[in-house]
Motif scaffolding. Structure first.
Motif, PDB file in Angstrom:
ATOM      1  N   LEU A   1       0.749  -1.075  -0.088  1.00 40.86           N
ATOM      2  CA  LEU A   1      -0.056  -0.057   0.012  1.00 40.86           C
ATOM      3  C   LEU A   1       0.827   1.400   0.039  1.00 40.86           C
TER       4      LEU A   1
ATOM      5  N   ALA B   1      -2.925  -5.559  -2.042  1.00 42.44           N
ATOM      6  CA  ALA B   1      -3.663  -4.256  -2.028  1.00 42.44           C
ATOM      7  C   ALA B   1      -4.892  -4.449  -1.762  1.00 42.44           C
ATOM      8  N   HIS B   2      -5.880  -5.388  -2.432  1.00 46.21           N
ATOM      9  CA  HIS B   2      -7.429  -5.578  -2.176  1.00 46.21           C
ATOM     10  C   HIS B   2      -7.426  -5.912  -0.614  1.00 46.21           C
TER      11      HIS B   2
ATOM     12  N   LYS C   1       0.344   3.921  -2.753  1.00 45.29           N
ATOM     13  CA  LYS C   1      -0.260   5.277  -2.375  1.00 45.29           C
ATOM     14  C   LYS C   1       0.838   6.162  -2.143  1.00 45.29           C
TER      15      LYS C   1
ATOM     16  N   ILE D   1       1.247  -0.911 -10.238  1.00 44.28           N
ATOM     17  CA  ILE D   1       1.127  -2.272  -9.458  1.00 44.28           C
ATOM     18  C   ILE D   1       2.179  -3.156 -10.033  1.00 44.28           C
TER      19      ILE D   1
ATOM     20  N   MET E   1      -9.844  -4.866  -8.393  1.00 46.93           N
ATOM     21  CA  MET E   1      -9.144  -4.196  -6.835  1.00 46.93           C
ATOM     22  C   MET E   1      -9.928  -3.028  -6.800  1.00 46.93           C
ATOM     23  N   ASN E   2     -10.562  -3.027  -5.669  1.00 41.64           N
ATOM     24  CA  ASN E   2     -11.640  -1.919  -5.472  1.00 41.64           C
ATOM     25  C   ASN E   2     -10.773  -0.653  -4.498  1.00 41.64           C
TER      26      ASN E   2
ATOM     27  N   TYR F   1      -7.204  -2.663   1.310  1.00 43.30           N
ATOM     28  CA  TYR F   1      -8.129  -1.782   1.302  1.00 43.30           C
ATOM     29  C   TYR F   1      -9.400  -2.330   1.887  1.00 43.30           C
TER      30      TYR F   1
ATOM     31  N   LEU G   1     -11.294   4.082  -1.621  1.00 40.54           N
ATOM     32  CA  LEU G   1     -10.865   4.834  -0.382  1.00 40.54           C
ATOM     33  C   LEU G   1     -10.448   6.158  -0.334  1.00 40.54           C
TER      34      LEU G   1
ATOM     35  N   LYS H   1      -1.720  -7.397  -6.492  1.00 44.34           N
ATOM     36  CA  LYS H   1      -3.353  -7.101  -6.440  1.00 44.34           C
ATOM     37  C   LYS H   1      -4.245  -7.475  -5.262  1.00 44.34           C
TER      38      LYS H   1
END
Lengths: 180, 224
Positions: A137, A165-166, A141, A147, B1-2, A169, B5, A162
């Motif tokens: 992350l 990260a998913h 970010k 990715i 991937m959501n 989140y 946020l 992925k």
């Protein structure tokens, strides 16, 4: 906005640094140190340790500079080394930490930033994530890596990045009370 | 991937200016270096070293296998060894460069090579007798291990040209790769057409080299 967009030519600077260009060395340290420092600070939450890591990082960059190939993306190369520095430090200090009373370190901890409208103490919440998810992350970010670049830096597949990260989140969403 | 946020972290505090100045002074005095060549060149160098060391060592212990193998058997036997050398070489080379895209997962070569070679040899040699099993096996194991050691030492310099972000994983693979040199030397030298002999004594040399690689890798991982 990806970090590379704001600092064009870091690959060219690295190539010049390999050719012993002092201006390129200066520019690299100036341009890249803030984000690498942020990467370490967000994981250590201790300014002194993050600065130590940053210094060690540049030492390794210096030693490994011949392994960067001009024309290749710099960020995966850079973050692969940054990660290695942190892993080494963690392993070295792990044993010591297990037997230490860490109260001395408390005043040094970076003060959490005041929450903004869309940023409810995210930096603190990141600390609750498993290390591998937090790292992914942060690269995505904070450092603005893609990715694909994170996959290369961490030596895992794009699918794995992925997935991490998913999960990160999802975990943050739950904590923010936006769980499905 | 959501990612809905809207996570963003503010830049935060910069590192200490004095620290950056110290780092810059150290970096400015760096002498020029030549970047490593492409993966294709590194792989070619690795495979050339593999072939040269294998033939040189086999020449020392004599090429006795040629007389015992048919052309078809040689094609299959040496072809399989070449294929796995390519696999190990590629896996090691892509781990010498930080942030390099990995096309071969680390466990694939060291599982595929013993399994594949075992299958090939089981198919080629139908003799499973155990007459003189140990007495004929020990010299092969010794030759294989020594060959692996020699190639490991020769190839080390090439490996150290890179920067290993995961020494344990890379040197484990490198150990198996060196062990494959042991198998190649024995493939050129050993005239015994017995699948059990191959599985235990020839493959054993590679497994031992792999274990040695794991130990060295662990040592370096913890010492760095």
């Amino acid at each position: 906005m990806p970090v590379e967009d704001t600092m064009p030519g870091v690959e060219a600077l690295m190539a010049a640094y390999q050719q012993s260009d002092p201006d390129a060395a200066r520019a690299l340290v100036t341009q890249l140190s803030p984000q690498i420092f942020q990467f370490y600070l967000a994981q250590s939450r201790n300014r002194a340790e993050a600065e130590d890591l940053l210094q060690d990082f540049w030492l390794r960059i210096h030693k490994a500079r011949a392994t960067f190939r001009p024309g290749e993306p710099l960020m995966p190369w850079l973050y692969a080394i940054a990660r290695r520095v942190r892993v080494d430090r963690y392993r070295k200090t792990k044993g010591a930490r297990e037997h230490e009373i860490v109260t001395e370190q408390l005043p040094e901890r970076a003060a959490p930033e005041a929450p903004r409208r869309n940023e409810p103490k995210i930096s603190e919440m990141l600390q609750s994530l498993p290390e591998s998810q937090r790292e992914v992350l942060l690269m995505l970010k904070v450092s603005g890596l893609s990715i694909e670049e994170v996959a290369r830096a961490t030596g895992v597949s794009v699918g794995s990045v992925k997935q991490k990260a998913h999960r990160a989140y999802e975990s943050l969403r739950k904590r923010l009370g936006r769980g499905k | 991937m959501n990612d809905d946020l809207n996570i963003s972290l503010s830049p935060g505090e910069p590192p200490d200016a004095e620290l950056l100045k110290r780092i810059t002074v150290q970096m400015e005095s760096a002498p020029a270096v030549r970047p490593l060549p492409s993966n294709a060149i590194l792989l070619t160098i690795s495979l050339s070293l593999f072939a040269i060391i294998s033939f040189a060592l086999a020449a020392v212990v004599k090429f006795k296998a040629f007389a015992a193998l048919s052309a078809g058997e040689m094609e299959l036997y040496y072809g399989a060894i070449g294929l796995f050398a390519l696999l190990f070489g590629r896996a090691v080379v892509e781990r010498m460069i930080p942030g390099e895209k990995r096309q071969i997962r680390s466990f694939v070569p060291w599982i595929a090579a013993p399994a594949g070679l075992g299958l090939v040899m089981g198919t080629l040699f139908s003799d499973h007798s155990t007459v003189g099993f140990v007495s004929s096996g020990i010299p092969c194991l010794t030759t294989g291990v020594i060959s692996a050691l020699v190639s490991g030492v020769f190839g080390w310099r090439l490996l150290r040209c890179g920067y290993l972000v995961n020494p344990r994983e890379t040197i484990l693979l490198y150990g198996f790769f060196a062990g494959l040199v042991g198998i190649a030397v024995l493939a050129l030298h050993c005239p015994i057409r017995n699948s059990l002999h191959f599985l235990v004594w020839h493959l054993g040399a590679m497994i031992l080299a792999g274990i040695a690689g794991l130990l060295v890798g662990n040592y370096i991982e913890n010492a760095d």
